[in-house]
Design a protein around this motif. Structure first.
Motif, PDB file in Angstrom:
ATOM      1  N   GLN A   1     -11.836  12.792  -0.448  1.00  0.00           N
ATOM      2  CA  GLN A   1     -10.713  11.930  -0.828  1.00  0.00           C
ATOM      3  C   GLN A   1     -11.180  10.774  -1.712  1.00  0.00           C
ATOM      4  OE1 GLN A   1     -11.166  13.027   2.532  1.00  0.00           O
ATOM      5  NE2 GLN A   1      -9.819  14.707   1.933  1.00  0.00           N
TER       6      GLN A   1
ATOM      7  N   CYS B   1      -4.042   4.727   2.329  1.00  0.00           N
ATOM      8  CA  CYS B   1      -4.253   3.314   2.681  1.00  0.00           C
ATOM      9  C   CYS B   1      -5.061   2.613   1.609  1.00  0.00           C
ATOM     10  CB  CYS B   1      -4.969   3.178   4.029  1.00  0.00           C
ATOM     11  SG  CYS B   1      -6.756   3.477   3.953  1.00  0.00           S
ATOM     12  N   THR B   2      -5.618   3.369   0.672  1.00  0.00           N
ATOM     13  CA  THR B   2      -6.487   2.767  -0.335  1.00  0.00           C
ATOM     14  C   THR B   2      -5.931   2.998  -1.727  1.00  0.00           C
ATOM     15  OG1 THR B   2      -8.274   3.169   1.213  1.00  0.00           O
ATOM     16  CG2 THR B   2      -8.948   2.484  -0.954  1.00  0.00           C
ATOM     17  N   MET B   3      -4.597   2.971  -1.800  1.00  0.00           N
ATOM     18  CA  MET B   3      -3.889   3.010  -3.077  1.00  0.00           C
ATOM     19  C   MET B   3      -2.702   2.088  -2.958  1.00  0.00           C
ATOM     20  SD  MET B   3      -3.326   6.869  -4.478  1.00  0.00           S
ATOM     21  CE  MET B   3      -2.259   6.416  -5.861  1.00  0.00           C
ATOM     22  N   LEU B   4      -2.359   1.425  -4.051  1.00  0.00           N
ATOM     23  CA  LEU B   4      -1.103   0.691  -4.072  1.00  0.00           C
ATOM     24  C   LEU B   4       0.019   1.700  -4.338  1.00  0.00           C
ATOM     25  CD1 LEU B   4      -2.177  -2.347  -6.281  1.00  0.00           C
ATOM     26  CD2 LEU B   4      -2.066  -2.220  -3.778  1.00  0.00           C
TER      27      LEU B   4
ATOM     28  N   ARG C   1     -10.477  10.018  -6.228  1.00  0.00           N
ATOM     29  CA  ARG C   1      -9.969   8.797  -6.862  1.00  0.00           C
ATOM     30  C   ARG C   1     -11.045   7.994  -7.578  1.00  0.00           C
ATOM     31  NH1 ARG C   1      -5.031   7.948  -7.990  1.00  0.00           N
ATOM     32  NH2 ARG C   1      -5.473   5.721  -7.984  1.00  0.00           N
TER      33      ARG C   1
ATOM     34  N   GLY D   1     -10.190   2.234  -7.555  1.00  0.00           N
ATOM     35  CA  GLY D   1      -9.825   1.333  -6.454  1.00  0.00           C
ATOM     36  C   GLY D   1     -10.549   1.614  -5.148  1.00  0.00           C
ATOM     37  N   MET D   2     -11.499   2.538  -5.156  1.00  0.00           N
ATOM     38  CA  MET D   2     -12.130   2.948  -3.894  1.00  0.00           C
ATOM     39  C   MET D   2     -13.035   1.854  -3.315  1.00  0.00           C
ATOM     40  SD  MET D   2     -10.955   5.908  -3.003  1.00  0.00           S
ATOM     41  CE  MET D   2      -9.451   5.117  -3.509  1.00  0.00           C
TER      42      MET D   2
ATOM     43  N   LYS E   1      -8.962  -6.070   0.916  1.00  0.00           N
ATOM     44  CA  LYS E   1      -8.460  -6.100   2.295  1.00  0.00           C
ATOM     45  C   LYS E   1      -9.356  -6.947   3.184  1.00  0.00           C
ATOM     46  CE  LYS E   1      -6.309  -1.533   2.475  1.00  0.00           C
ATOM     47  NZ  LYS E   1      -6.334  -0.277   3.229  1.00  0.00           N
TER      48      LYS E   1
ATOM     49  N   ASP F   1     -16.542  10.910   0.451  1.00  0.00           N
ATOM     50  CA  ASP F   1     -15.954  12.151   0.934  1.00  0.00           C
ATOM     51  C   ASP F   1     -14.993  12.676  -0.130  1.00  0.00           C
ATOM     52  OD1 ASP F   1     -13.433  10.722   1.240  1.00  0.00           O
ATOM     53  OD2 ASP F   1     -14.246   9.903   3.085  1.00  0.00           O
TER      54      ASP F   1
ATOM     55  N   LEU G   1       0.851  -1.193   0.000  1.00  0.00           N
ATOM     56  CA  LEU G   1       0.000   0.000   0.000  1.00  0.00           C
ATOM     57  C   LEU G   1       0.886   1.242   0.000  1.00  0.00           C
ATOM     58  CD1 LEU G   1      -2.589  -1.150   2.692  1.00  0.00           C
ATOM     59  CD2 LEU G   1      -2.954  -1.025   0.215  1.00  0.00           C
TER      60      LEU G   1
ATOM     61  N   VAL H   1      -4.282  10.613   5.065  1.00  0.00           N
ATOM     62  CA  VAL H   1      -4.454  11.504   3.896  1.00  0.00           C
ATOM     63  C   VAL H   1      -3.141  12.191   3.532  1.00  0.00           C
ATOM     64  CG1 VAL H   1      -5.571  13.606   3.019  1.00  0.00           C
ATOM     65  CG2 VAL H   1      -6.925  11.871   4.238  1.00  0.00           C
TER      66      VAL H   1
ATOM     67  N   LYS I   1      -6.579   9.119   0.241  1.00  0.00           N
ATOM     68  CA  LYS I   1      -6.311   8.239   1.369  1.00  0.00           C
ATOM     69  C   LYS I   1      -5.265   7.214   0.952  1.00  0.00           C
ATOM     70  CE  LYS I   1     -10.519   9.340   3.706  1.00  0.00           C
ATOM     71  NZ  LYS I   1     -11.902   9.054   4.107  1.00  0.00           N
TER      72      LYS I   1
ATOM     73  N   ASP J   1      -7.525   1.791   8.229  1.00  0.00           N
ATOM     74  CA  ASP J   1      -7.147   0.927   7.107  1.00  0.00           C
ATOM     75  C   ASP J   1      -8.347   0.537   6.247  1.00  0.00           C
ATOM     76  OD1 ASP J   1      -5.186  -0.342   5.581  1.00  0.00           O
ATOM     77  OD2 ASP J   1      -5.445  -2.256   6.604  1.00  0.00           O
ATOM     78  N   THR J   2      -9.449   1.274   6.346  1.00  0.00           N
ATOM     79  CA  THR J   2     -10.625   0.960   5.521  1.00  0.00           C
ATOM     80  C   THR J   2     -11.144   2.212   4.807  1.00  0.00           C
ATOM     81  OG1 THR J   2     -12.099   1.321   7.404  1.00  0.00           O
ATOM     82  CG2 THR J   2     -11.400  -0.944   6.992  1.00  0.00           C
ATOM     83  N   SER J   3     -10.307   3.194   4.640  1.00  0.00           N
ATOM     84  CA  SER J   3     -10.610   4.476   3.988  1.00  0.00           C
ATOM     85  C   SER J   3     -11.767   5.232   4.637  1.00  0.00           C
ATOM     86  CB  SER J   3     -10.801   4.340   2.476  1.00  0.00           C
ATOM     87  OG  SER J   3     -11.806   3.440   2.141  1.00  0.00           O
ATOM     88  N   GLN J   4     -11.959   5.068   5.922  1.00  0.00           N
ATOM     89  CA  GLN J   4     -12.986   5.816   6.636  1.00  0.00           C
ATOM     90  C   GLN J   4     -12.398   7.013   7.390  1.00  0.00           C
ATOM     91  OE1 GLN J   4     -16.376   4.831   6.803  1.00  0.00           O
ATOM     92  NE2 GLN J   4     -15.871   3.252   5.320  1.00  0.00           N
TER      93      GLN J   4
ATOM     94  N   ARG K   1     -21.839   6.782   4.127  1.00  0.00           N
ATOM     95  CA  ARG K   1     -22.179   7.812   3.140  1.00  0.00           C
ATOM     96  C   ARG K   1     -22.730   7.233   1.835  1.00  0.00           C
ATOM     97  NH1 ARG K   1     -17.386   9.290   5.185  1.00  0.00           N
ATOM     98  NH2 ARG K   1     -17.521  10.776   6.895  1.00  0.00           N
TER      99      ARG K   1
ATOM    100  N   LEU L   1     -10.127  -2.116  -3.671  1.00  0.00           N
ATOM    101  CA  LEU L   1      -9.018  -2.326  -2.726  1.00  0.00           C
ATOM    102  C   LEU L   1      -9.535  -2.623  -1.310  1.00  0.00           C
ATOM    103  CD1 LEU L   1      -6.405   0.246  -4.084  1.00  0.00           C
ATOM    104  CD2 LEU L   1      -6.454  -2.224  -4.424  1.00  0.00           C
ATOM    105  N   PRO L   2     -10.522  -1.858  -0.783  1.00  0.00           N
ATOM    106  CA  PRO L   2     -11.073  -2.244   0.527  1.00  0.00           C
ATOM    107  C   PRO L   2     -11.690  -3.650   0.513  1.00  0.00           C
ATOM    108  CG  PRO L   2     -11.704   0.014   0.011  1.00  0.00           C
ATOM    109  CD  PRO L   2     -11.051  -0.557  -1.229  1.00  0.00           C
TER     110      PRO L   2
END
Lengths: 160, 261
Positions: free
Chosen positions: B99, A64-67, B103, B29-30, B37, B97, A26, A53, A62, A45-48, B179, B33-34
């Motif tokens: 961010q 954590c949500t990109m390689l 993406r 990837g929004m 995971k 949101d 990541l 950032v 975020k 680690d869940t983009s919340q 959201r 990717l989660p």
């Protein structure tokens, strides 16, 4: 399945960095573990939560949500890259002056999101600031002083 | 993070050539990717479409064409969208949101067909056409069921064309944590009225014939009240029971119609 390795290289806080890491690394792991810059935090680690950032080409994402490999060739900025030498970025200074943090865990992500917010919308209202920070969670402050900090920084940034 | 192999395709043909049962296409990837995971998906290979030249917004006169890799933020802030279908910009601005919007892409959202995603409702209500590398698919035929679409294994979304309405609006009741739409209703007015509902249907996004008939005969918020909206085939979960979702469908429709002015 073998572990594929990727060559990761991008502009990082004004310099250039590069390393070979597994494909599934990541971006936040690359920044913290490969580059050793630990100002960018891993919260949920869940983009919340928004603790991770950073900016890519000036836009908040975020990490954590990109390689890491997805950032190849881009311009990456973290909390370590926004000060002017020893002089804090106006957003950092405003958080300091307005008590915009308590434990500080969310602060790096909060500052990075806030900088993009003010850059996009220099005259953001209180409501727009609150909505603009939806992607960042703080469990200490109740947000009030964070909003005050962003308002104060927006004024300073507008004067520049 | 789940172990996987990453490749960046430089063209649609190159991406198609790499697609197989064990591969997945990576847009913003929004979601993907989660999902990886959480071990809900485990593709051996990720094929990144970032370099395939699929981003862009084009005014075609009677339609608005948006490239599959166009990000939510670009739809939200586009002058072309604001002039031709402003409701689409409003919808994009309500996704996730900032961010996530920086993406996430329209093609990714449409292809995933999450039952609570916003874009599928706009595609249905605006009589959209989904352009892929091999054919054009009408939105009515595209959304097959929850997380299911008419896309074949080796098919990639290139762009989506939305018909321009005379008036349109999107009203969303967001789940305050995720959201995503607890219920979202996209109302579009042309020769007739389309009402597309996301967040509520057990089979994903759907059009509501009763609301459409009532609004086609008289386009006003008051026309919504006498229509019966059943919760029978609606989602019931910890966030909202099906009858509450049915209530929200009417309320969001009323608000969307009011917003059409």
């Amino acid at each position: 399945m073998g572990e594929n390795m990727a060559n990761v290289s991008f502009t990082f806080n004004g310099g250039s960095v590069g390393a070979e890491v597994p494909d599934n690394t990541l971006l936040v792991e690359f920044i913290r573990e490969t580059l050793g810059k630990t100002g960018t935090h891993i919260g949920c680690d869940t983009s919340q939560c928004g603790a991770c950032v950073i900016h890519i080409n000036g836009e908040s994402v975020k990490s954590c949500t990109m390689l890491a490999v997805m950032a190849n060739g881009q311009d990456v900025t973290t909390i370590e890259g926004i000060a002017d030498g020893d002089k804090m970025h106006p957003m950092q200074a405003a958080f300091h002056e307005n008590h915009g943090l308590q434990c500080g865990f969310c602060t790096p992500g909060m500052v990075m999101s806030a900088i993009e917010l003010v850059t996009r919308n220099p005259a953001a209202s209180e409501q727009e600031i609150r909505e603009g920070l939806e992607g960042n969670i703080c469990r200490c402050t109740g947000y009030h002083n964070i909003v005050k900090s962003v308002q104060a920084a927006a004024q300073v940034m507008a004067e520049k | 993070m789940y172990q996987t192999n990453y490749v960046r395709a430089s063209s649609i043909d190159g991406a198609v050539a790499k697609l197989d049962d064990e591969a997945k296409l990576l847009a913003g990837g929004m979601t993907l990717l989660p999902t990886m995971k959480q071990r809900l998906a485990s593709p051996e290979t990720l094929i990144d479409l970032a370099d395939c030249g699929l981003a862009g917004i084009e005014d075609l006169g009677d339609a608005l064409k948006i490239g599959a890799m166009t990000r939510h933020v670009d739809v939200e802030t586009s002058e072309i969208v604001a002039k031709s279908i402003p409701a689409l910009a409003v919808l994009a601005a309500k996704i996730g949101d900032r961010q996530v919007r920086n993406r996430g892409t329209i093609g990714g959202s449409i292809a995933n067909n999450d039952p609570s995603a916003c874009y599928p409702s706009a595609a249905l209500a605006l009589d959209a056409t989904i352009h892929t590398n091999s054919r054009d698919i009408a939105a009515d035929d595209f959304f097959v069921g929850m997380f299911e679409t008419a896309l074949e294994e080796n098919e990639i979304i290139i762009a989506i064309s939305f018909s321009k309405p005379t008036a349109a609006a999107y009203a969303k009741f967001p789940n305050p944590a995720s959201r995503y739409a607890m219920v979202g209703v996209f109302v579009a007015k042309g020769d007739s009225v389309s009402v597309a509902v996301t967040g509520a249907g057990e089979d994903g996004v759907f059009r509501h014939a009763g609301l459409e008939a009532a609004l086609t005969s008289s386009f006003s918020p008051e026309s919504v009240e006498p229509v019966t909206v059943s919760g029978d085939e609606m989602i019931s979960d910890m966030h909202a029971a099906s009858d509450y979702r049915a209530h929200l469908v009417k309320e969001m429709t009323r608000r969307a119609v009011a917003a059409c002015g």
